[in-house]
Design an enzyme around this catalytic site. Structure first.
Site, PDB file in Angstrom:
ATOM      1  N   ARG A   1     -25.466  -0.112   7.101  1.00  0.00           N
ATOM      2  CA  ARG A   1     -25.408  -1.548   6.826  1.00  0.00           C
ATOM      3  C   ARG A   1     -25.860  -2.380   8.024  1.00  0.00           C
ATOM      4  NH1 ARG A   1     -19.628  -1.541   3.681  1.00  0.00           N
ATOM      5  NH2 ARG A   1     -18.984  -0.426   5.525  1.00  0.00           N
TER       6      ARG A   1
ATOM      7  N   GLU B   1     -19.786  -4.116  10.040  1.00  0.00           N
ATOM      8  CA  GLU B   1     -20.632  -3.281  10.898  1.00  0.00           C
ATOM      9  C   GLU B   1     -21.769  -4.070  11.544  1.00  0.00           C
ATOM     10  OE1 GLU B   1     -18.409  -0.608   8.233  1.00  0.00           O
ATOM     11  OE2 GLU B   1     -19.562  -2.447   7.907  1.00  0.00           O
TER      12      GLU B   1
ATOM     13  N   LYS C   1       0.852  -1.181   0.000  1.00  0.00           N
ATOM     14  CA  LYS C   1       0.000   0.000   0.000  1.00  0.00           C
ATOM     15  C   LYS C   1       0.894   1.238   0.000  1.00  0.00           C
ATOM     16  CE  LYS C   1      -4.248   1.730   2.133  1.00  0.00           C
ATOM     17  NZ  LYS C   1      -5.268   1.497   3.184  1.00  0.00           N
TER      18      LYS C   1
END
Length: 626
Positions: free
Chosen positions: A397, A369, A284
């Site tokens: 969600r 979540e 990354k």
């Protein structure tokens, strides 16, 4: 004559004309452009830097837009945008009317779906693949999923169906060991074992070399076929059988920055009869030292100095996030029942210091979540006081879990909704424009909306002192500072009571959260025109301050102000209350429209939607006939 390789690329088809050295140069140019564009407008830099070779390989092997590439979240797709005719990113990325920071189907035929939330790409890609099968097409469907997004429950639901369907689908697992912060959980640990197995990597490389040599050894290995390779993998590293237990052929791990190897694997995967997963290990922030060293800081970044990566914004004004985080630490020091929960957002929600101060009372569930909320209900049932810190848009969600697991049992869970209201350049997938609407429908739910930094501190203490589910919403960015006062702040709010913050008799402005300061600015503009209006900081969205409504409803007209959708929000709650109480006051609602708001600076978006102080002042003056 173009001086750069990138200037020659008008569509992905042009990539197939380039030599290996030209492709390496193109990768460098793409990274340079990504850094330049995000240094001006901000954006998701580290993820996109890490995916450059994956995207080059995909567009070299696939024939898009007939073939489809589905990106999970989409914050890794900036190179995809540069290669598909959107070279103006340096000028318009994430600006109003400009190029979105995420794939969008109405922006380009090369974008397969509107991305922005995690873990939905596998399901979307499977839908494309099954539709292709129904149409008897030969299109190739590929999906790029990060390791953190793969850990989300929806990804596993899709993986289960993908294995069952056995349709042709190429899955690129972009494994950089990160979400926004470092990835957590058992799935992350599993990938770490695969990633770091020296025995397996060495054997894999020698086997691939033998296969590609075409000699006697290669011919012998070919005779063993996939069964032999599977047996070797399971003997050396049993964890590699995980995906194959779902019916998905696993290839890897492979260096995700080795474009040539990726291309070879993609070509073989295209010829497969069923789903294939290529496990690509990437870095990354690849190619830009500040992002490689601090990938978490460059996941979502504001404008910065390219030479050293330091942000251009300066100042010591506390943010809403830091205000919440600091107060939670103080509360947790006094109450050992408090447990902080987040979903892969320890940095974004400000809980990093909490995790260091109280590691035994901090839980990061990863991008999950629904699990975070259900876990909180279990903690509450066991006598703990869970505080769930999640962005407003992502908490959507977990609506069912808030309803059934928390509210139905009336458990004391405190939901702290960061990034409520408009968030600016990230656009419609990230605006927290609906939380007041969906939270209001949940029985037993209490909703608090603080208007400045001191109000947020007292709102948190109030929420912790109540019972049942409680939600606090607060916006992104620098916090509005409370006016200086010699009085000590209240430790808790009076239950279901608003506060009058400005007196006036021409109209009553009932504002919540971020709109209190806008209401005060509008009141000042009206004062300059000889119109005096009262401003109430309503604080409580549910339950409402009915006593205040009864008091003011017989006088001047009422105006509600909220940074939430007009459908079902605070204004709707006031309208319902006036009807239920039989109160005669005319009501005018200021709110976001019943539509999705595009990207842009927050001040631009507020003005466009009539929620800036001048627009509000003008409309009030017209409504009261002055």
């Amino acid at each position: 004559m173009p001086s750069r390789i990138l200037d020659k690329i008008d569509s992905p088809a042009d990539l197939r004309k380039l030599s290996a050295s030209e492709l390496d140069q193109l990768a460098f140019e793409l990274r340079t452009e990504l850094v330049a564009a995000t240094s001006i407008h901000g954006g998701h830099l580290a993820s996109s830097l890490g995916a450059v070779e994956i995207i080059l390989a995909l567009h070299r092997v696939l024939d898009c837009p007939k073939d489809k590439i589905v990106y999970d979240v989409g914050h890794q797709a900036y190179a995809h945008k540069f290669l598909t005719g959107r070279k103006g990113m340096d000028a318009t990325l994430r600006t109003k009317g400009g190029i979105s920071g995420f794939p969008k189907i109405d922006e380009s035929e090369y974008d397969a779906h509107d991305a922005g939330h995690a873990s939905d790409a596998l399901s979307t890609a499977l839908g494309y693949a099954l539709a292709r099968d129904m149409d008897d097409s030969n299109a190739t469907i590929a999906v790029v999923v990060g390791d953190a997004s793969f850990a989300g429950g929806l990804s596993f639901e899709a993986l289960n169906q993908i294995g069952n369907s056995q349709t042709r689908l190429i899955i690129i697992l972009n494994d950089n060991g990160m979400s926004i912060s470092h990835s957590v959980g058992a799935f992350s640990s599993y990938l770490g074992k695969v990633r770091l197995s020296h025995k397996y990597l060495t054997l894999r490389d020698s086997v691939e070399e033998a296969f590609s040599s075409g000699g006697r050894i290669g011919q012998s290995l070919m005779q063993f076929g996939n069964a032999a390779k599977d047996s070797v993998k399971q003997f050396i590293i049993p964890e590699s059988s995980f995906f194959e237990s779902f019916g998905v052929t696993y290839i890897g791990p492979v260096d995700g920055h080795d474009r040539a190897t990726l291309e070879g694997m993609l070509r073989r995967a295209k010829r497969a009869d069923g789903p294939v997963l290529i496990h690509a290990v990437t870095t990354k922030g690849k190619g830009y030292k500040p992002a490689e060293e601090h990938p978490d800081l460059f996941h979502g970044v504001g404008p910065f100095n390219v030479s050293d990566g330091k942000p251009l914004a300066s100042g010591d004004v506390p943010t809403w996030t830091s205000t919440f985080a600091n107060e939670l630490i103080k509360c947790a020091a006094d109450d050992d029942r408090i447990v902080a929960i987040t979903a892969a957002m320890a940095d974004g929600t400000g809980l990093k210091e909490f995790s260091q101060r109280f590691p035994e009372r901090f839980i990061d569930v990863g991008i999950a979540e629904e699990h975070a909320v259900t876990l909180a209900s279990g903690l509450a049932l066991a006598g703990k006081l869970p505080v769930v810190a999640i962005y407003s848009t992502f908490l959507q969600r977990a609506y069912d879990q808030m309803m059934i697991n928390v509210a139905l049992q009336n458990q004391h869970v405190v939901f702290c909704l960061d990034r409520a209201g408009l968030v600016g350049e990230d656009g419609p997938t990230h605006h927290g424009a609906f939380d007041l609407s969906y939270l209001r429908t949940i029985p037993n739910m209490t909703i608090l909306a603080p208007s400045d930094d001191e109000e947020l501190r007292t709102a948190l203490r109030t929420a912790l002192s109540l019972s049942g589910p409680v939600a606090i919403r607060y916006p992104r960015g620098a916090a509005r500072l409370a006016p200086a006062s010699s009085e000590l702040p209240a430790k808790e709010w009076d239950y279901a009571r608003a506060r009058l913050v400005r007196e006036g008799n021409a109209a009553n402005l009932l504002a919540v959260g971020s709109m209190v300061s806008v209401a005060l600015d509008a009141a000042e503009l009206l004062h300059d025109r000889g119109i005096e209006v009262a401003v109430f900081d309503m604080r409580w969205v549910k339950p409402l301050d009915i006593e205040t409504l009864r008091w003011i409803a017989w006088g001047a007209p009422l105006f509600t102000l909220e940074e939430n959708s007009i459908s079902g929000g605070f204004g709707s709650a006031v309208l319902e209350a006036l009807t239920d109480e039989g109160l005669p006051a005319p009501l005018h609602r200021f709110a976001l429209p019943d539509s999705f708001i595009e990207q842009g600076r927050i001040d631009e978006l507020l003005a466009e939607n009539g929620l800036d102080a001048p627009s509000i002042a003008n409309r009030i003056a017209e409504a009261i006939g002055q």
